[in-house]
Design an enzyme around this catalytic site. Structure first.
Site, PDB file in Angstrom:
ATOM      1  N   GLY A 178       0.747  -1.269   0.017  1.00 26.89           N
ATOM      2  CA  GLY A 178       0.121   0.077  -0.036  1.00 26.89           C
ATOM      3  C   GLY A 178       0.833   1.284  -0.002  1.00 26.89           C
ATOM      4  N   ILE A 180       2.076   3.081   2.395  1.00 31.09           N
ATOM      5  CA  ILE A 180       3.331   2.946   3.396  1.00 31.09           C
ATOM      6  C   ILE A 180       4.303   2.156   2.711  1.00 31.09           C
ATOM      7  CG2 ILE A 180       3.986   2.036   5.889  1.00 31.09           C
ATOM      8  CD1 ILE A 180       1.366   3.036   6.716  1.00 31.09           C
ATOM      9  N   ALA A 182       5.032   1.163  -0.138  1.00 30.09           N
ATOM     10  CA  ALA A 182       5.725   1.764  -1.293  1.00 30.09           C
ATOM     11  C   ALA A 182       6.703   2.947  -0.840  1.00 30.09           C
ATOM     12  CB  ALA A 182       4.721   2.227  -2.495  1.00 30.09           C
ATOM     13  N   GLU A 183       6.110   3.861  -0.026  1.00 31.59           N
ATOM     14  CA  GLU A 183       6.795   4.903   0.129  1.00 31.59           C
ATOM     15  C   GLU A 183       8.134   4.526   1.325  1.00 31.59           C
ATOM     16  OE1 GLU A 183       4.502   8.004   2.108  1.00 31.59           O
ATOM     17  OE2 GLU A 183       3.919   8.680   0.261  1.00 31.59           O
ATOM     18  N   GLY A 260      -1.913  -2.583   6.425  1.00 33.12           N
ATOM     19  CA  GLY A 260      -3.056  -2.042   6.819  1.00 33.12           C
ATOM     20  C   GLY A 260      -2.948  -1.323   8.213  1.00 33.12           C
ATOM     21  N   HIS A 431       5.980  25.748 -21.513  1.00 32.56           N
ATOM     22  CA  HIS A 431       6.806  24.596 -22.072  1.00 32.56           C
ATOM     23  C   HIS A 431       8.228  25.166 -21.522  1.00 32.56           C
ATOM     24  CE1 HIS A 431       8.769  22.186 -24.969  1.00 32.56           C
ATOM     25  NE2 HIS A 431       9.669  23.065 -25.204  1.00 32.56           N
TER      26      HIS A 431
HETATM   27  C1  LIG Z   1       3.363   6.304   7.642  1.00 37.84           C
HETATM   28  C2  LIG Z   1       2.145   7.006   7.283  1.00 37.84           C
HETATM   29  C3  LIG Z   1       2.337   8.125   6.308  1.00 37.84           C
HETATM   30  C4  LIG Z   1       1.172   8.853   5.893  1.00 37.84           C
HETATM   31  N1  LIG Z   1       1.127   9.684   4.696  1.00 37.84           N
HETATM   32  C5  LIG Z   1       0.243  10.514   4.436  1.00 37.84           C
HETATM   33  C6  LIG Z   1       0.436  11.650   3.651  1.00 37.84           C
HETATM   34  O1  LIG Z   1       1.354  11.542   2.900  1.00 37.84           O
HETATM   35  N2  LIG Z   1      -0.919  12.302   3.252  1.00 37.84           N
HETATM   36  C7  LIG Z   1      -1.990  12.018   3.807  1.00 37.84           C
HETATM   37  O2  LIG Z   1      -2.959  12.776   3.498  1.00 37.84           O
HETATM   38  N3  LIG Z   1      -2.089  10.941   5.004  1.00 37.84           N
HETATM   39  C8  LIG Z   1      -1.089  10.164   5.295  1.00 37.84           C
HETATM   40  N4  LIG Z   1      -0.971   9.414   6.083  1.00 37.84           N
HETATM   41  C9  LIG Z   1      -2.548   9.184   6.828  1.00 37.84           C
HETATM   42  C10 LIG Z   1      -2.675  10.432   8.040  1.00 37.84           C
HETATM   43  O3  LIG Z   1      -1.624  10.264   8.911  1.00 37.84           O
HETATM   44  C11 LIG Z   1      -4.077  10.284   8.674  1.00 37.84           C
HETATM   45  O4  LIG Z   1      -5.171  10.170   7.632  1.00 37.84           O
HETATM   46  C12 LIG Z   1      -4.220  10.987   9.849  1.00 37.84           C
HETATM   47  O5  LIG Z   1      -3.286  11.203  10.469  1.00 37.84           O
HETATM   48  C13 LIG Z   1      -5.802  10.646  10.603  1.00 37.84           C
HETATM   49  O6  LIG Z   1      -6.073  11.360  11.488  1.00 37.84           O
HETATM   50  P1  LIG Z   1      -7.122  11.123  12.649  1.00 37.84           P
HETATM   51  O7  LIG Z   1      -7.430  12.460  13.390  1.00 37.84           O
HETATM   52  O8  LIG Z   1      -7.927  10.196  11.963  1.00 37.84           O
HETATM   53  O9  LIG Z   1      -6.159  10.239  13.883  1.00 37.84           O
HETATM   54  P2  LIG Z   1      -4.863  10.557  14.356  1.00 37.84           P
HETATM   55  O10 LIG Z   1      -4.161  11.749  14.293  1.00 37.84           O
HETATM   56  O11 LIG Z   1      -4.174   9.257  14.689  1.00 37.84           O
HETATM   57  O12 LIG Z   1      -5.477  10.736  15.861  1.00 37.84           O
HETATM   58  C14 LIG Z   1      -5.894   9.990  16.647  1.00 37.84           C
HETATM   59  C15 LIG Z   1      -5.906  10.447  18.199  1.00 37.84           C
HETATM   60  O13 LIG Z   1      -6.811   9.672  18.980  1.00 37.84           O
HETATM   61  C16 LIG Z   1      -6.210   9.234  20.333  1.00 37.84           C
HETATM   62  N5  LIG Z   1      -6.745   8.006  20.718  1.00 37.84           N
HETATM   63  C17 LIG Z   1      -6.465   6.862  20.515  1.00 37.84           C
HETATM   64  N6  LIG Z   1      -7.281   6.015  21.397  1.00 37.84           N
HETATM   65  C18 LIG Z   1      -8.115   6.972  22.083  1.00 37.84           C
HETATM   66  C19 LIG Z   1      -8.917   6.654  23.077  1.00 37.84           C
HETATM   67  N7  LIG Z   1      -9.166   5.323  23.480  1.00 37.84           N
HETATM   68  N8  LIG Z   1      -9.606   7.765  23.519  1.00 37.84           N
HETATM   69  C20 LIG Z   1      -9.127   9.190  23.298  1.00 37.84           C
HETATM   70  N9  LIG Z   1      -8.206   9.249  22.352  1.00 37.84           N
HETATM   71  C21 LIG Z   1      -7.848   8.142  21.712  1.00 37.84           C
HETATM   72  C22 LIG Z   1      -4.626   9.205  19.821  1.00 37.84           C
HETATM   73  O14 LIG Z   1      -3.762   9.313  20.886  1.00 37.84           O
HETATM   74  C23 LIG Z   1      -4.498  10.294  18.699  1.00 37.84           C
HETATM   75  O15 LIG Z   1      -4.083  11.627  19.246  1.00 37.84           O
HETATM   76  C24 LIG Z   1      -0.094   8.584   6.456  1.00 37.84           C
HETATM   77  C25 LIG Z   1      -0.292   7.675   7.665  1.00 37.84           C
HETATM   78  C26 LIG Z   1       0.939   6.994   8.052  1.00 37.84           C
HETATM   79  C27 LIG Z   1       0.775   6.072   9.052  1.00 37.84           C
HETATM   80  N1  LIG Z   2       1.146   9.259   0.795  1.00 42.95           N
HETATM   81  C1  LIG Z   2      -0.054   9.115   1.309  1.00 42.95           C
HETATM   82  O1  LIG Z   2      -1.245   9.743   1.118  1.00 42.95           O
HETATM   83  C2  LIG Z   2       0.103   8.029   2.615  1.00 42.95           C
HETATM   84  C3  LIG Z   2       1.206   7.623   2.713  1.00 42.95           C
HETATM   85  C4  LIG Z   2       1.193   6.278   3.688  1.00 42.95           C
HETATM   86  C5  LIG Z   2      -0.096   6.063   4.345  1.00 42.95           C
HETATM   87  N2  LIG Z   2      -1.071   6.574   3.892  1.00 42.95           N
HETATM   88  C6  LIG Z   2      -2.445   6.139   4.619  1.00 42.95           C
HETATM   89  O2  LIG Z   2      -2.086   5.097   5.502  1.00 42.95           O
HETATM   90  C7  LIG Z   2      -3.057   4.083   5.355  1.00 42.95           C
HETATM   91  C8  LIG Z   2      -2.446   2.693   5.680  1.00 42.95           C
HETATM   92  O3  LIG Z   2      -1.540   2.366   4.709  1.00 42.95           O
HETATM   93  P1  LIG Z   2      -1.060   0.759   4.546  1.00 42.95           P
HETATM   94  O4  LIG Z   2      -0.021   0.830   3.317  1.00 42.95           O
HETATM   95  O5  LIG Z   2      -0.379   0.032   5.682  1.00 42.95           O
HETATM   96  O6  LIG Z   2      -2.286   0.089   4.200  1.00 42.95           O
HETATM   97  P2  LIG Z   2      -3.212  -0.532   2.937  1.00 42.95           P
HETATM   98  O7  LIG Z   2      -4.459  -1.080   3.501  1.00 42.95           O
HETATM   99  O8  LIG Z   2      -3.219   0.631   2.023  1.00 42.95           O
HETATM  100  O9  LIG Z   2      -2.185  -1.449   2.241  1.00 42.95           O
HETATM  101  C9  LIG Z   2      -1.929  -2.708   2.890  1.00 42.95           C
HETATM  102  C10 LIG Z   2      -1.254  -3.570   1.593  1.00 42.95           C
HETATM  103  O10 LIG Z   2      -0.738  -4.752   2.214  1.00 42.95           O
HETATM  104  C11 LIG Z   2      -1.495  -5.827   1.664  1.00 42.95           C
HETATM  105  N3  LIG Z   2      -1.204  -6.974   2.657  1.00 42.95           N
HETATM  106  C12 LIG Z   2      -2.288  -7.207   3.675  1.00 42.95           C
HETATM  107  N4  LIG Z   2      -2.020  -8.480   4.150  1.00 42.95           N
HETATM  108  C13 LIG Z   2      -0.597  -8.879   3.757  1.00 42.95           C
HETATM  109  C14 LIG Z   2      -0.024  -9.801   3.775  1.00 42.95           C
HETATM  110  N5  LIG Z   2      -0.321 -10.786   4.902  1.00 42.95           N
HETATM  111  N6  LIG Z   2       1.073 -10.056   3.189  1.00 42.95           N
HETATM  112  C15 LIG Z   2       1.254  -9.373   1.981  1.00 42.95           C
HETATM  113  N7  LIG Z   2       0.441  -8.123   1.674  1.00 42.95           N
HETATM  114  C16 LIG Z   2      -0.513  -8.230   2.636  1.00 42.95           C
HETATM  115  C17 LIG Z   2      -2.531  -5.503   0.959  1.00 42.95           C
HETATM  116  O11 LIG Z   2      -3.286  -6.245  -0.035  1.00 42.95           O
HETATM  117  C18 LIG Z   2      -2.477  -4.183   0.618  1.00 42.95           C
HETATM  118  O12 LIG Z   2      -2.044  -4.001  -0.843  1.00 42.95           O
HETATM  119  C19 LIG Z   2      -3.846   4.090   4.123  1.00 42.95           C
HETATM  120  O13 LIG Z   2      -5.063   4.264   4.533  1.00 42.95           O
HETATM  121  C20 LIG Z   2      -3.297   5.196   3.377  1.00 42.95           C
HETATM  122  O14 LIG Z   2      -4.003   6.212   2.936  1.00 42.95           O
HETATM  123  C21 LIG Z   2      -1.209   7.493   3.168  1.00 42.95           C
END
Ligand SMILES: Cc1cc2nc3c(=O)[nH]c(=O)nc-3n(C[C@H](O)[C@H](O)[C@H](O)COP(=O)(O)OP(=O)(O)OC[C@H]3O[C@@H](n4cnc5c(N)ncnc54)[C@H](O)[C@@H]3O)c2cc1C
Ligand SMILES: NC(=O)c1ccc[n+]([C@@H]2O[C@H](COP(=O)([O-])OP(=O)(O)OC[C@H]3O[C@@H](n4cnc5c(N)ncnc54)[C@H](O)[C@@H]3O)[C@@H](O)[C@H]2O)c1
Length: 480
Positions: A178, A180, A182-183, A260, A431
């Protein structure tokens, strides 16, 4: 004495903090609850540190490309692992500090802890019951780690732990292709880690348009070895990790689980909402107002699984705050869907997914292997495919091309304004730029439209008295 508030927000992430800001325009009586760590997933362990790591990795890759192209006699610089990781943490801490400060300033309107529902409008925390007119649940998600992989101990890495590594391992298995996988896989590979990435499906970063997916697999496969089409079996080995993939067996120092994310809801006792819970543990929610049935409870951000991206979490924060305080208000329209993965080439999806297009949709494409600007950038690979209806109205696009972060925005802006291919072709194209590739794809659609073109791709003259006409006609750089 019972404690009651106008609004309680669970989670101080992107959705929760944006909801707080939106609601605070109408009420001061809001309580925010979060157990920490504060700082938001995006800034602490998500969008921001991953992009810093990728950026540094790309710079080292560019240095190697100069050597490969024999444009320098100097050896290309090698990464200093501990310095790179410290750089990522320094920038990460800066990004996270804004959200932490915002919560600290709330004083007693912030409560540290992990509450549970006792009824749809009442929570219990540390033996104290607190009720509210409305409750927003924005508790986010965390990485999925299959149970057997826990045996890997410290050799198991997730996006929650990778940025705290002191240095980089030599050999890393990345499981999951997914966004994550890939990046982070490409970043590690370009930082000199021997990366092999494993995906259950043939799909990269969620692309569902086959030719674009194939172009993406081919281009990303140049930076790391890709294995697709099977699940992996993982075993702990002496000082390492064994990955079994079909008949093949590989040894690594560590494994990055990128398979995921799952919602943080276990502690919330959502059964107390009195609604049936689905397989994901959540009640069904109205996709527009994000409200659970007729309870006063709203679910915003990644945990609801609707559009798990940062800007969408922010919009959902606005939506739930609006409806929590004004339950009868008209619903708010979502923006055009937009997702960007920051690999090279960048991968992006805009608007309608390929699998949801009408059967008679038109498709225009541009191959970036010989696109002028892409050649200059030394990034001449990838494919853009743009979709329209039979009238030429733009519906969506998928791409794996250099500069996709910009082309995808331009397309999303056109689609949200309901523009058609003819209007898009009347806009200016400089261009040499990557947007000339977008123009080629749009021209490809126009060639399939039945109506023949009557005039060159320029808008008609407007009102001569229009005071803005001069601004629209001002020429390029160098003109005073
Ligand atoms: C490695 C990675 C790279 C990503 N890159 C991108 C990107 O480039 N562009 C993009 O658009 N998105 C990206 N995302 C996705 C993005 O980070 C999320 O969409 C966004 O952070 C979601 O925000 P949220 O408010 O739903 O959750 P969060 O920011 O996770 O906030 C949830 C909060 O709830 C709190 N919490 C947890 N359990 C409880 C509880 N029981 N009670 C009260 N509070 C609780 C946590 O402490 C946290 O502060 C990436 C995600 C990852 C993991
Ligand atoms: N640039 C961005 O916007 C960005 C960057 C990173 C993450 N994110 C967000 O973070 C979230 C999570 O990302 P993610 O990449 O972990 O999850 P994802 O669900 O997007 O991808 C998980 C991948 O793992 C594969 N998979 C699952 N189980 C497997 C197994 N046992 N063996 C091999 N492959 C398996 C699935 O087929 C899928 O392709 C996404 O919702 C994404 O939107 C966004």
């Amino acid at each position: 004495m019972s404690e009651h508030h106008r609004l309680i927000i669970l989670g101080a992430g992107t959705a929760g903090l944006v909801a707080y800001k939106e609601a605070a325009r109408h009420s001061k009586d809001i309580l925010l609850i979060d157990p920490g760590p504060l700082g938001t997933t995006c800034a602490r362990v998500g969008c921001m540190p991953s992009k810093v790591l990728l950026q540094v990795a790309k710079e080292f890759h560019s240095g190697r490309r100069l050597t490969e192209r024999k444009l320098t006699r100097d050896a290309s610089p090698a990464p200093d692992g501990p310095a790179v990781m410290q750089h990522v943490r320094t920038l990460r801490d800066g990004f996270a500090s804004g959200a932490i400060k915002m919560v600290e300033k709330l004083g007693d309107r912030y409560l540290k802890g992990r509450p549970r529902f006792v009824s749809p409008d009442t929570l219990e925390i540390d033996g104290r019951q607190i009720s509210a007119d409305a409750i927003i649940v924005a508790t986010g998600t965390r990485p999925v780690v299959p149970e057997p992989w826990q045996a890997l101990g410290e050799r198991l890495i997730t996006s929650d732990t990778i940025f705290d590594l002191e240095t980089l391992p030599q050999r890393m298995a990345v499981v999951g292709l997914g966004a994550i996988g890939a990046e982070l896989g490409q970043a590690l590979a370009w930082l000199g880690v021997e990366v092999q990435a494993f995906g259950r499906s043939e799909r990269l970063a969620g692309l569902d348009d086959d030719p674009v997916n194939e172009a993406a697999l081919e281009a990303i496969g140049q930076s790391m070895t890709l294995h697709t089409g099977h699940d992996v079996e993982v075993e702990a080995a002496d000082n390492g990790v064994t990955v079994n993939f079909g008949e093949q067996r590989f040894e690594f120092d560590a494994l990055l689980a990128a398979v995921g994310r799952r919602p943080n809801i276990e502690d919330l006792n959502l059964a107390a909402l009195g609604l049936p819970l689905q397989d994901n543990g959540l009640p069904e929610i109205d996709p527009q107002r994000l409200r659970a049935g007729d309870t006063p409870v709203y679910f915003a951000g990644d945990l609801n699984g609707i559009r798990p991206l940062m800007h969408e979490a922010a919009d959902e924060g606005r939506i739930v705050a609006h409806h929590a305080l004004h339950p009868d208000a008209d619903c708010l329209q979502r923006r055009t869907a937009l997702g960007i993965v920051f690999t090279e080439p960048q991968i992006a999806q805009v608007g309608m997914p390929f699998s949801e297009l009408p059967d008679d949709a038109l498709i225009g494409k541009a191959d970036f292997s010989d696109q002028g600007r892409a050649v200059i950038l030394d990034q001449n690979h990838g494919l853009l495919r743009v979709y329209s209806d039979t009238e030429g109205r733009l519906l969506g696009a998928q791409m794996a091309i250099p500069g996709a972060e910009h082309i995808a925005h331009e397309l999303a802006w056109l689609i949200q304004q309901n523009l058609d291919v003819d209007t898009a072709l009347q806009l200016p194209y400089y261009h040499p730029v990557l947007e000339e590739g977008l123009r080629s794809a749009l021209q490809g659609i126009r060639r399939q439209l039945e109506a023949s073109r009557q005039r060159p791709d320029l808008p008609l003259c407007g009102d001569e008295d229009d005071p803005l006409a001069g601004a629209r006609l001002t020429a390029g750089p160098g003109d005073e």
